[in-house]
Design an enzyme around this catalytic site. Structure first.
Site: not given
Ligand code: FAD
Length: 449
Positions: A318, A255, A252, A283, A336, A359
């Site tokens: 997420n 990502w 993750e 859109w 979007w 997005w």
């Molecule tokens: P955990 O599950 O604990 O994951 C650990 C770390 O992995 C996160 O802190 C993050 O850095 C990274 N990570 C996890 N999932 C993703 C993912 N899908 N994409 C990129 N990195 C990821 N993340 C942001 O940090 N900032 C944003 O502005 C942002 N906007 C988003 C918009 C959309 C439409 C979507 C679908 C996802 C977005 N994300 C964003 C990704 C993701 O939702 C968040 O990183 C995640 O919810 C963070 O929670 P956590 O730190 O508890 O994640």
């Protein structure tokens, strides 16, 4: 970078420049930046150092500081937004032309965006091969910051309060503050708490809306309060000690790097359809429906719960981000960019690269995107990931006998002009889910996706 600066053995003046690009970030992010700066300044002060604050275009501000202090040059951590790259390149060129040190360092990502390359030397457009290449390459260990030597005299600094970084927040700091976890020490404690208590269940529970199963570290990563390399290596250590979800967690984290990799190689990802074949797609733009979506008043319970969660806490699960993004771009066929902008205004973990990738991924216009016919059904998603309705109960008040405090806090936070009232019946659905899905499928198929 601080380690490198400390290692020179010379006095170091830590500086933060509030340049026009940073002035323009979203309301919640800007407010959260203020907390990060205050905490970082306090940490430096505890070690006898300071954080000098200056405001204005970066090059001009830095040139005056160099003239005032006679500093031998500058060091900074690289950032990969297009505007930051242009700004930093201009600073580097100007300093080098004057024979000054101008050293940029890596640290904001696991690997530099140009270091992970395909067999042909290109960049990755699909996540899984990116992950394989990144993990095969290895991630450098973080270097702990050394104690900084202080200068004989300090240059003047702006006062953080005078920057009014929270001014654009209509809902006020008191709403978001209880949800913020601020600073390096708190970030590290969050990481350790996650690895001690949650990592084993991470893989199974990370999609559950009703469980605090993820790390929450995106907030701290966004403001540089912890580095991704530190997280990576701590997770790798947990993995060696037998933690079950640790590899999944590192995937993750990767990502986030993939998002920066994409932004570096295709900077238009934040502003235009990554796949130009989407440019002809009609859109919808701003509309009453888009406003209802922003207000958490679509009548689709899990969508509204998630939008309200973001407004009050500055973050959103997420899975919920995917659900609300799919609802906006597919059920409401709305651009979007409208969603991306609202997220940028509300999130305290706002990250321009992950936001743009997220997005465009959901909309279908991005790299490695969900196929157009994958339309999340919010009701089914809610049944699966909020099986007892606890997440919805936490954030929805209307029609409930004893609404949760969080649900009521939303109504206290929103602007009066929205005219929202927890005593009203639940909002009527903007669109019937089956009809919305059929309409989206028809429109998307006609696009020739
Ligand atoms: P955990 O599950 O604990 O994951 C650990 C770390 O992995 C996160 O802190 C993050 O850095 C990274 N990570 C996890 N999932 C993703 C993912 N899908 N994409 C990129 N990195 C990821 N993340 C942001 O940090 N900032 C944003 O502005 C942002 N906007 C988003 C918009 C959309 C439409 C979507 C679908 C996802 C977005 N994300 C964003 C990704 C993701 O939702 C968040 O990183 C995640 O919810 C963070 O929670 P956590 O730190 O508890 O994640």
């Amino acid at each position: 970078m601080l380690a490198a600066a400390g290692a020179t053995g010379r006095p170091v003046i830590p500086v933060f420049v509030l340049d026009p690009e940073t002035e323009a970030i979203g309301a919640a992010a800007k407010w959260r930046l203020g907390l990060a700066l205050a905490t970082f300044a306090a940490r430096l002060e505890a070690e006898g150092s300071r954080l000098v604050l200056r405001r204005g275009p970066a090059l001009g501000v830095l040139e005056s500081l160099l003239a005032e202090t006679g500093a031998a040059g500058m060091m900074w951590t690289r950032s990969y937004e297009p505007a930051a790259i242009t700004r930093d390149a201009a600073v580097k060129a100007a300093l080098k032309a004057r024979g000054l040190v101008a050293d940029s360092h890596s640290g904001a990502t696991l690997a530099e965006p140009w270091e992970v390359t395909t067999g042909e030397g290109g960049f990755y457009k699909v996540y899984t091969p990116f992950w394989k290449a990144l993990s095969a390459r290895g991630v450098p260990a973080p270097v702990p910051a050394a104690r900084l030597r202080v200068p004989d005299a300090w240059p003047a600094s702006d006062r953080l309060e005078d920057w009014h970084l929270g001014a654009a927040m209509r809902r006020g700091a008191s709403v978001l503050l209880p949800h913020a976890v601020v600073g390096e020490a708190a970030a590290r404690a969050r990481l350790m708490g996650f690895l001690d208590r949650k990592i084993d269940r991470y893989r199974d529970d990370r999609d559950r809306l009703d469980l605090p199963a993820t790390s929450g570290l995106s907030e701290n990563l966004a403001w540089g309060e912890i580095g991704p390399r530190e997280i990576w290596h701590a997770a790798a250590e947990a993995e060696r000690a037998g933690a079950r979800g640790a590899e999944h967690f590192r995937k993750e984290l990767a990502w986030r790097d993939f998002a920066w990799h994409l932004m570096y190689h295709t900077p238009q990802i934040a502003t235009a359809n990554w796949r130009p074949e989407w440019d002809g797609f009609a859109w919808a733009g701003e509309s009453e429906a888009a406003e209802r979506w922003r207000q958490g008043m679509t009548g689709e319970p899990v969508v509204d719960a998630a939008m309200r969660e973001m407004y009050v806490t500055g973050t959103m699960h997420n899975r919920a981000r995917m659900i609300v993004a799919s609802y906006l771009t597919k059920h409401l066929l709305t651009h979007w960019k409208i969603g991306l902008d609202w997220f940028a205004d509300c999130l305290t973990d706002w990250d321009p690269a992950s936001n743009a990738m997220g997005w465009q991924w959901v909309a279908g216009s991005g790299p490695d995107a969900a196929p157009y016919f994958r339309i999340f059904n919010p009701a089914t998603q809610a049944e699966k990931f909020d099986p007892e309705g606890r997440y919805r109960a936490r954030w929805l008040a209307e029609g409930r006998r004893n609404p949760a405090p969080e649900a009521l806090s939303y109504f206290a936070a929103v602007p009066k002009s929205w005219r929202l009232d927890p005593g009203q019946p639940p909002p009527r659905p903007l669109v019937d889910l089956a009809e919305g899905r059929a309409r989206a499928l028809a429109a998307l198929a006609a696009r020739g996706a």
